[in-house]
Scaffold this motif. Structure first.
Motif, mmCIF file in Angstrom:
data_model
loop_
_atom_site.group_PDB
_atom_site.id
_atom_site.type_symbol
_atom_site.label_atom_id
_atom_site.label_comp_id
_atom_site.label_asym_id
_atom_site.label_seq_id
_atom_site.Cartn_x
_atom_site.Cartn_y
_atom_site.Cartn_z
ATOM 1 N N SER A 94 0.830 -1.209 0.000
ATOM 2 C CA SER A 94 0.000 0.000 0.000
ATOM 3 C C SER A 94 0.865 1.261 0.000
ATOM 4 O O SER A 94 0.475 2.284 -0.570
ATOM 5 C CB SER A 94 -0.947 0.004 1.193
ATOM 6 N N GLU A 97 1.751 1.659 -3.657
ATOM 7 C CA GLU A 97 0.615 2.173 -4.434
ATOM 8 C C GLU A 97 0.407 3.667 -4.198
ATOM 9 O O GLU A 97 0.081 4.417 -5.120
ATOM 10 C CB GLU A 97 -0.661 1.419 -4.055
ATOM 11 N N GLU A 98 0.588 4.114 -2.962
ATOM 12 C CA GLU A 98 0.378 5.534 -2.663
ATOM 13 C C GLU A 98 1.537 6.393 -3.173
ATOM 14 O O GLU A 98 1.349 7.554 -3.511
ATOM 15 C CB GLU A 98 0.177 5.749 -1.160
ATOM 16 N N HIS A 101 1.350 7.895 -6.955
ATOM 17 C CA HIS A 101 0.795 9.235 -7.221
ATOM 18 C C HIS A 101 1.212 10.170 -6.091
ATOM 19 O O HIS A 101 0.397 10.769 -5.395
ATOM 20 C CB HIS A 101 -0.742 9.177 -7.388
ATOM 21 N N PRO A 105 -1.942 13.274 -1.562
ATOM 22 C CA PRO A 105 -1.953 12.371 -0.405
ATOM 23 C C PRO A 105 -2.957 11.237 -0.606
ATOM 24 O O PRO A 105 -3.845 11.324 -1.459
ATOM 25 C CB PRO A 105 -2.391 13.285 0.741
ATOM 26 N N PRO A 106 -2.831 10.180 0.174
ATOM 27 C CA PRO A 106 -3.789 9.079 0.040
ATOM 28 C C PRO A 106 -5.174 9.515 0.512
ATOM 29 O O PRO A 106 -5.297 10.269 1.480
ATOM 30 C CB PRO A 106 -3.222 7.988 0.951
ATOM 31 N N SER A 110 -8.600 5.000 1.611
ATOM 32 C CA SER A 110 -7.543 4.099 1.159
ATOM 33 C C SER A 110 -7.257 3.030 2.222
ATOM 34 O O SER A 110 -7.314 3.298 3.431
ATOM 35 C CB SER A 110 -6.279 4.897 0.865
ATOM 36 N N PHE A 112 -4.459 1.962 2.832
ATOM 37 C CA PHE A 112 -3.166 2.333 3.413
ATOM 38 C C PHE A 112 -3.317 2.703 4.883
ATOM 39 O O PHE A 112 -2.502 2.312 5.716
ATOM 40 C CB PHE A 112 -2.559 3.499 2.622
ATOM 41 N N TRP A 113 -4.346 3.462 5.248
ATOM 42 C CA TRP A 113 -4.520 3.927 6.628
ATOM 43 C C TRP A 113 -4.815 2.761 7.567
ATOM 44 O O TRP A 113 -4.329 2.735 8.700
ATOM 45 C CB TRP A 113 -5.630 4.977 6.699
#
Length: 142
Positions: A94, A97-98, A101, A105-106, A110, A112-113
């Motif tokens: 993750s 992936e973040e 771009h 910010p994500p 997402s 990711f968090w």
């Protein structure tokens, strides 16, 4: 009887000294022995003027705890238990992936968090329990 009352003198506050009543010392097995309160500032003066409330090395940092705690979290979080993926693998993918771009910010939705909070919460718990266990063992708490 009236003669005896007339001849006796009445002692009041003007002619007597006030004295404190006698103090009763009651001892029991349930009461602790009286201890005099110690003034920490006087104790500091006795030891050269330095007074510390805490130990100098209150954190008691030990690199063994950090090393074993990190290994103790990375190993179990690397077991593929979430649909064939590990928590560490999902967290690192993750991040990739973040970063694809990067300037943006994500988003809050997402994954990711979720992986970030879960992975770091587990790490901090492993380090905290490692500190408690390692220092408890070296200082003979258990």
């Amino acid at each position: 009887m009236a003669a005896t009352m007339a001849s006796s003198t009445v002692v009041g506050l003007g002619t007597s000294t006030l004295s404190s009543p006698t103090k009763l010392n009651l001892n029991s097995g349930f009461l602790k022995s009286p201890v005099t309160a110690r003034n920490p500032l006087r104790l500091a003066q006795a030891s050269g003027g330095k007074f510390r409330c805490f130990e100098r090395d209150w954190l008691r940092k030990d690199l063994n705890v950090i090393g074993f705690g990190l290994i103790g979290w990375i190993v179990p979080s690397s077991i593929p238990a979430i649909n064939g993926n590990s928590l560490t693998g999902l967290f690192l993918s993750s991040i990739g992936e973040e970063l694809a771009h990067f300037p943006t910010p994500p988003p809050i939705t997402s994954q990711f968090w979720l992986w970030l909070v879960t992975w770091h919460l587990g790490l901090f718990l492993a380090l905290t329990f490692g500190q408690i266990g390692f220092k408890g063992r070296t200082e003979n708490y258990f």
